[in-house]
Enzyme design. Structure first.
Site, short mmCIF file in Angstrom:
data_model
loop_
_atom_site.label_atom_id
_atom_site.label_comp_id
_atom_site.label_asym_id
_atom_site.label_seq_id
_atom_site.Cartn_x
_atom_site.Cartn_y
_atom_site.Cartn_z
N ASP A 170 0.94 -1.19 -0.06
CA ASP A 170 -0.06 0.29 0.05
C ASP A 170 1.21 1.50 0.15
O ASP A 170 2.12 1.07 0.87
CB ASP A 170 -0.83 -0.22 1.34
N ASN A 178 -2.43 13.40 -4.07
CA ASN A 178 -3.74 13.69 -4.61
C ASN A 178 -4.03 15.20 -4.26
O ASN A 178 -4.22 15.66 -4.93
CB ASN A 178 -4.56 13.15 -4.14
N HIS A 183 -5.98 15.07 -8.57
CA HIS A 183 -5.96 13.11 -9.01
C HIS A 183 -5.44 12.56 -9.91
O HIS A 183 -5.00 11.69 -10.48
CB HIS A 183 -7.93 13.40 -8.82
N ASP A 187 -2.60 9.25 -10.20
CA ASP A 187 -3.12 8.25 -11.46
C ASP A 187 -2.64 8.23 -11.92
O ASP A 187 -2.06 6.72 -12.30
CB ASP A 187 -4.09 8.66 -12.19
N GLU A 213 -4.77 2.32 -3.81
CA GLU A 213 -3.50 2.51 -3.92
C GLU A 213 -2.87 0.95 -2.93
O GLU A 213 -2.44 1.44 -2.06
CB GLU A 213 -3.45 3.56 -3.60
P1 GH3 Z 1 -1.57 5.36 4.24
O1 GH3 Z 1 0.16 5.00 4.58
O2 GH3 Z 1 -2.37 5.05 6.01
O3 GH3 Z 1 -1.68 3.93 3.37
O4 GH3 Z 1 -2.21 6.69 4.07
P2 GH3 Z 1 -3.37 7.01 2.81
O5 GH3 Z 1 -3.16 8.20 2.32
O6 GH3 Z 1 -2.42 6.28 1.53
O7 GH3 Z 1 -4.09 6.20 2.93
P3 GH3 Z 1 -5.53 6.81 2.51
O8 GH3 Z 1 -7.18 5.18 2.80
O9 GH3 Z 1 -5.94 7.82 4.20
O10 GH3 Z 1 -6.04 7.36 1.25
C1 GH3 Z 1 -6.10 6.62 0.18
C2 GH3 Z 1 -6.45 6.92 -1.41
O11 GH3 Z 1 -5.92 6.72 -2.39
C3 GH3 Z 1 -7.58 8.25 -1.10
C4 GH3 Z 1 -7.91 7.84 -2.47
O12 GH3 Z 1 -8.36 9.11 -2.82
C5 GH3 Z 1 -6.84 7.50 -2.90
N1 GH3 Z 1 -7.03 7.30 -4.72
C6 GH3 Z 1 -7.92 5.59 -4.77
N2 GH3 Z 1 -7.79 5.26 -5.54
C7 GH3 Z 1 -7.25 5.84 -6.70
C8 GH3 Z 1 -6.76 6.53 -8.07
O13 GH3 Z 1 -7.94 5.20 -8.57
N3 GH3 Z 1 -6.35 7.80 -8.29
C9 GH3 Z 1 -6.31 8.58 -8.11
N4 GH3 Z 1 -5.73 9.46 -7.77
N5 GH3 Z 1 -6.45 8.37 -6.03
C10 GH3 Z 1 -7.39 7.33 -5.22
MG MG Z 2 -2.39 3.60 1.89
MG MG Z 3 -4.83 2.30 1.57
#
Ligand code: GH3
Ligand code: MG
Ligand code: MG
Ligand code: MG
Length: 316
Positions: A170, A178, A183, A187, A213
């Site tokens: 992860d 983001n 965003h 991506d 992610e």
């Molecule tokens: P951690 O270290 O605890 O994993 O923190 P984090 O910020 O990575 O985790 P969190 O779950 O808070 O955030 C994950 C983010 O990933 C939020 C979401 O908007 C983003 N995300 C998920 N799928 C996609 C995608 O397809 N594209 C983009 N640009 N962002 C995405």
């Molecule tokens: Mg994360």
């Molecule tokens: Mg995650």
């Protein structure tokens, strides 16, 4: 494309072999339905079958019916070739599951284009399967397809008495990427991350997008220690990814990721969910110990020592 000819008459078989060979198809030639049925069950099974109807041992209609009952992931296009030209016979042939019907003696032009129709349908089927199984953004397997491959891998592991390992990873603080860069940049970072994971894997390893992610990789015939080393190499390479973007106005985006590793012993009867849960526990530990590290599920211990300064790896 691989095409199988099933024909008991040697002259007719030879004509088909020559004609279809000249068209560039890879030919498998068999003399009756039984021989063809054996080929269908091997790893060289063709996508398209051209079969005579009347043959000793097993006829074309029975061969077609058996193929239709097979639990095979890819479609087999079946052309029945026969001297029987009655409407009743045509209907019986199509009822067995044949896709097409050609009356002997065959016309070369007609055969060529009917085989081309089959090829088009097989290509469409491959394309649809590919679209249904892959994540649009990164090209990794989607979660459903990954889980299906995993069920196969568990069976294979038990059958061959080989261990396999999972790496769940992860991206750290990805939300910040983001929030800071938008965003679209997020991506692109996801695409680079996915590519980096794949580049650290062997051809028979496979990777899926498990969530936003979060990615999951399966390493067949790999124990925990070897998988730990792979994860550590991935971690180091992810750290050095430089994502710079079109206008070069902002600094390159840098990321880190956390990794959880778990292994499956073929002697256990553990479910897929439970194996993934162990990898997830290890990932959770990597996050809570400070991120940017690899943890393995023994008793959930850290593999990465004092990242990011040191890259010493030590499984266990
Ligand atoms: P951690 O270290 O605890 O994993 O923190 P984090 O910020 O990575 O985790 P969190 O779950 O808070 O955030 C994950 C983010 O990933 C939020 C979401 O908007 C983003 N995300 C998920 N799928 C996609 C995608 O397809 N594209 C983009 N640009 N962002 C995405
Ligand atoms: Mg994360
Ligand atoms: Mg995650
Ligand atoms: Mg015959």
């Amino acid at each position: 494309m691989r095409v199988m000819i099933v024909e008991d008459d040697p002259i007719s078989r030879h004509l088909l072999e020559t004609f279809l060979g000249e068209l560039g198809y890879e030919i498998i030639s068999t003399c009756d339905g039984l021989e063809a049925w054996e080929v269908m069950q091997g790893s060289e099974a063709p996508s398209l079958v051209i079969s005579d109807w009347m043959m000793p041992a097993m006829d074309g209609v029975e061969l077609c019916e058996r193929i239709r009952r097979m639990d095979k992931p890819d479609y087999t296009y079946f052309i029945l070739l026969t001297a029987k030209g009655d409407k009743k016979d045509v209907i019986k042939g199509l009822e067995s599951g044949a896709d097409d019907f050609i009356i002997k003696p065959f016309d070369r032009g007609e055969l060529k284009f009917r085989v081309k129709i089959g090829e088009r349908i097989i290509n469409l089927e491959h394309r649809i399967t590919q679209l249904a199984n892959t994540d649009f953004l990164t090209g990794a397997l989607n979660r459903r397809a990954f889980m299906a491959r995993m069920e196969e891998e568990i069976s294979r592991s038990i059958r061959k008495h080989k261990e396999f390992s999972l790496i769940l990873t992860d991206i750290d603080h990805f939300k910040k990427v983001n929030d800071t860069h938008g965003h679209q940049v997020g991506d692109l970072v996801l695409q680079k991350f996915s590519t980096e994971l794949s580049e650290n894997m062997r051809p028979y390893d496979f990777v899926g997008r498990y969530g936003g992610e979060e990615f999951i990789a399966c390493l067949p015939d790999t124990n925990m220690e070897q998988a730990g080393l792979t994860a550590e190499r991935m971690r180091l390479n992810v750290e050095s990814i430089q994502c710079s973007f079109q206008d070069n106005t902002s600094l390159p985006v840098q990321i880190t990721a956390s990794f959880g590793v778990a292994s499956f012993k073929p002697t256990s009867d553990e479910s897929l969910d439970s194996i993934i849960k162990r990898a997830d526990d290890a990932l959770y530990m990597a996050k809570s110990e400070g991120r940017n590290r690899v943890c393995a599920y023994h008793n959930v211990s850290s593999i990465t020592k004092n990242p990011p300064e040191s890259s010493n790896e030590q499984a266990g």
